[in-house]
Design an enzyme around this catalytic site. Structure first.
Site, PDB file in Angstrom:
ATOM      1  N   ARG A  30      83.539 -15.598 -84.309  1.00 34.11           N
ATOM      2  CA  ARG A  30      84.007 -16.947 -84.617  1.00 34.11           C
ATOM      3  C   ARG A  30      84.313 -17.084 -86.111  1.00 34.11           C
ATOM      4  NH1 ARG A  30      83.460 -19.541 -79.934  1.00 34.11           N
ATOM      5  NH2 ARG A  30      81.747 -18.855 -78.586  1.00 34.11           N
ATOM      6  N   ASP A  31      85.418 -17.800 -86.388  1.00 32.30           N
ATOM      7  CA  ASP A  31      85.804 -18.057 -87.777  1.00 32.30           C
ATOM      8  C   ASP A  31      84.756 -18.953 -88.436  1.00 32.30           C
ATOM      9  OD1 ASP A  31      88.799 -17.939 -89.386  1.00 32.30           O
ATOM     10  OD2 ASP A  31      87.290 -19.362 -90.119  1.00 32.30           O
ATOM     11  N   ILE A  32      84.426 -18.677 -89.674  1.00 29.10           N
ATOM     12  CA  ILE A  32      83.398 -19.427 -90.373  1.00 29.10           C
ATOM     13  C   ILE A  32      83.862 -20.853 -90.716  1.00 29.10           C
ATOM     14  CG2 ILE A  32      83.992 -18.801 -92.757  1.00 29.10           C
ATOM     15  CD1 ILE A  32      80.957 -18.195 -93.142  1.00 29.10           C
ATOM     16  N   GLU A  96      94.435 -14.171 -96.287  1.00 27.04           N
ATOM     17  CA  GLU A  96      93.381 -14.174 -97.305  1.00 27.04           C
ATOM     18  C   GLU A  96      92.536 -12.904 -97.276  1.00 27.04           C
ATOM     19  OE1 GLU A  96      91.133 -17.681 -96.524  1.00 27.04           O
ATOM     20  OE2 GLU A  96      92.752 -19.039 -97.097  1.00 27.04           O
ATOM     21  N   HIS A 101      94.046  -9.241 -88.723  1.00 28.90           N
ATOM     22  CA  HIS A 101      93.264 -10.005 -87.748  1.00 28.90           C
ATOM     23  C   HIS A 101      94.155 -10.978 -87.013  1.00 28.90           C
ATOM     24  CE1 HIS A 101      93.066 -11.814 -91.753  1.00 28.90           C
ATOM     25  NE2 HIS A 101      93.088 -13.007 -91.156  1.00 28.90           N
ATOM     26  N   HIS A 103      94.128 -14.595 -85.203  1.00 23.63           N
ATOM     27  CA  HIS A 103      93.418 -15.853 -84.998  1.00 23.63           C
ATOM     28  C   HIS A 103      93.669 -16.298 -83.553  1.00 23.63           C
ATOM     29  CE1 HIS A 103      92.814 -17.020 -89.346  1.00 23.63           C
ATOM     30  NE2 HIS A 103      93.780 -16.128 -89.490  1.00 23.63           N
TER      31      HIS A 103
HETATM   32  P1  5GP Z   1      93.646 -15.334 -93.117  1.00 26.74           P
HETATM   33  O1  5GP Z   1      93.966 -16.499 -94.016  1.00 26.74           O
HETATM   34  O2  5GP Z   1      93.414 -14.066 -93.909  1.00 26.74           O
HETATM   35  O3  5GP Z   1      94.630 -15.166 -92.004  1.00 26.74           O
HETATM   36  O4  5GP Z   1      92.297 -15.732 -92.392  1.00 26.74           O
HETATM   37  C1  5GP Z   1      91.038 -15.358 -92.876  1.00 26.74           C
HETATM   38  C2  5GP Z   1      90.022 -16.146 -92.064  1.00 26.74           C
HETATM   39  O5  5GP Z   1      88.751 -15.573 -92.295  1.00 26.74           O
HETATM   40  C3  5GP Z   1      89.918 -17.622 -92.473  1.00 26.74           C
HETATM   41  O6  5GP Z   1      90.225 -18.456 -91.355  1.00 26.74           O
HETATM   42  C4  5GP Z   1      88.475 -17.775 -92.937  1.00 26.74           C
HETATM   43  O7  5GP Z   1      87.900 -19.008 -92.546  1.00 26.74           O
HETATM   44  C5  5GP Z   1      87.793 -16.592 -92.255  1.00 26.74           C
HETATM   45  N1  5GP Z   1      86.622 -16.095 -92.970  1.00 26.74           N
HETATM   46  C6  5GP Z   1      86.541 -15.864 -94.320  1.00 26.74           C
HETATM   47  N2  5GP Z   1      85.325 -15.386 -94.629  1.00 26.74           N
HETATM   48  C7  5GP Z   1      84.620 -15.309 -93.447  1.00 26.74           C
HETATM   49  C8  5GP Z   1      83.296 -14.865 -93.141  1.00 26.74           C
HETATM   50  O8  5GP Z   1      82.508 -14.448 -93.991  1.00 26.74           O
HETATM   51  N3  5GP Z   1      82.925 -14.931 -91.831  1.00 26.74           N
HETATM   52  C9  5GP Z   1      83.787 -15.379 -90.851  1.00 26.74           C
HETATM   53  N4  5GP Z   1      83.307 -15.402 -89.594  1.00 26.74           N
HETATM   54  N5  5GP Z   1      85.042 -15.796 -91.118  1.00 26.74           N
HETATM   55  C10 5GP Z   1      85.459 -15.756 -92.408  1.00 26.74           C
END
Ligand code: 5GP
Length: 122
Positions: A30-32, A96, A101, A103
């Site tokens: 799960r996303d944090i 980020e 990954h 979503h």
């Molecule tokens: P991006 O912007 O790279 O597509 O998505 C990165 C996702 O990783 C974001 O939705 C963010 O909330 C999630 N995320 C960042 N750090 C952590 C973490 O330590 N644990 C979890 N479970 N999700 C994280």
């Protein structure tokens, strides 16, 4: 370095996460900072930095991301109403974490894919 990505540490169990699915190729947790009632990230168990870095050698893993997403969607009760899969790539895509990954978002109507249209942004 690539071996130190945040998500690889989650895959290895070195950082806590709410893991909802795991197999030999991918892990889902799960996303944090959830953006919907269900927000799960599905990641390869090895580092592929971005969608721009995939190769033919990754095709089994890339396919598994989709079948794992379907499994998670079933677990979460999303198959009837549907869900959204998103892959952000590099700066303009809003990526980020440099570990590819997917979503998986669902649990309510998610609205248009973009919050602003090109015309509204102009
Ligand atoms: P991006 O912007 O790279 O597509 O998505 C990165 C996702 O990783 C974001 O939705 C963010 O909330 C999630 N995320 C960042 N750090 C952590 C973490 O330590 N644990 C979890 N479970 N999700 C994280």
């Amino acid at each position: 370095m690539a071996d130190d990505t945040l998500f690889l540490k989650i895959v290895r169990g070195e950082i806590d996460a709410d893991v909802v699915y795991r197999d030999d190729l991918v892990t889902a947790f799960r996303d944090i900072h959830p953006q919907a009632p269900v927000h799960v990230l599905i990641v390869p168990n090895h580092v592929i930095a971005t969608a721009a870095d995939v190769s033919e050698a990754d095709e089994a893993t890339l396919g598994r991301l989709f079948t794992a997403a379907r499994t998670v969607a079933a677990q979460e009760g999303l198959l009837d109403d549907g869900y959204r899969l998103i892959v952000n790539c590099k700066a303009h895509g809003g990526q980020e974490v440099d570990h590819l990954h997917v979503h998986l978002l669902g649990g309510e109507p998610l609205g248009p894919m973009r919050s602003r249209t090109r015309a509204e942004s102009a």
